[in-house]
Design a protein around this motif. Sequence first.
Motif, PDB file in Angstrom:
ATOM      1  N   TRP A   1      -5.310   3.780   2.287  1.00  0.00           N
ATOM      2  CA  TRP A   1      -6.422   2.957   1.800  1.00  0.00           C
ATOM      3  C   TRP A   1      -7.525   3.842   1.213  1.00  0.00           C
ATOM      4  CZ3 TRP A   1      -7.387  -2.433   1.848  1.00  0.00           C
ATOM      5  CH2 TRP A   1      -8.706  -2.796   1.548  1.00  0.00           C
TER       6      TRP A   1
ATOM      7  N   LEU B   1       0.855  -1.188   0.000  1.00  0.00           N
ATOM      8  CA  LEU B   1       0.000   0.000   0.000  1.00  0.00           C
ATOM      9  C   LEU B   1       0.892   1.239   0.000  1.00  0.00           C
ATOM     10  CD1 LEU B   1      -2.922   0.988   0.113  1.00  0.00           C
ATOM     11  CD2 LEU B   1      -2.787   0.898   2.611  1.00  0.00           C
TER      12      LEU B   1
ATOM     13  N   TRP C   1      -2.011   3.760   7.316  1.00  0.00           N
ATOM     14  CA  TRP C   1      -2.645   2.705   6.522  1.00  0.00           C
ATOM     15  C   TRP C   1      -4.048   3.134   6.077  1.00  0.00           C
ATOM     16  CZ3 TRP C   1      -1.325  -2.010   4.469  1.00  0.00           C
ATOM     17  CH2 TRP C   1      -2.385  -2.795   3.991  1.00  0.00           C
TER      18      TRP C   1
END
Length: 208
Positions: free
Chosen positions: A120, A9, A116
Amino acid sequence: MEKSIAVDLHYFPNLEFFAVIAQANEIVLFPEATYQRQSFFNRTQIRLANKVATLSVPIQGRRPRISQNRIKIDNDQNWLNIHLRSIQSAYGKAPFYEYYFPYFEKVFQQNLESLWELNWEMLTICLKLLGLSVKMRVHDNSQDQTLTADIRGQLIPSAPFSERNYYDPESYFQLFGLDFDPNLSILDLLFCEGPASKGIVLKSVKKQ
């Protein structure tokens, strides 16, 4: 045949990332993966008037070997205003800035603590604006999951895209200068080319 690719990611991924996943049915992400320094997890590159600049999201602490989903953004630093000003300076006059930037601005305004989660949310928006029907899935150890490819650890700032076999730059309109800068943040393509961005990404997939 379903194509499922394991990826890292990134923060506003570069065009090589999207060339890799453009024809996949889904990408599989690993929140429990160990955070690696000098990665694209917290950085991206945009094109300013006189240079290509790196935007980095500051993170808290000394960052021992912990999972990516435990990395916290250091919101005590003034990084958000710096990023917003830099993006506006770079792309404020781009043809599709006023249409696309509000999607990202809404996420920035949430002042998220988790890097994160920030990445995302931004990737979800990028896929939507590109029109790529690629599903995002979190890896689950309890399930038997077959991957078509695994590119984790391959797309790193220290190694140029030319050393890999994924991305063949397709030039497009950029605001500044005469020379084309390849493999910038997806923001560069979206703000400059808008709905044409998907076609440019597909053309940049390197023929095997």
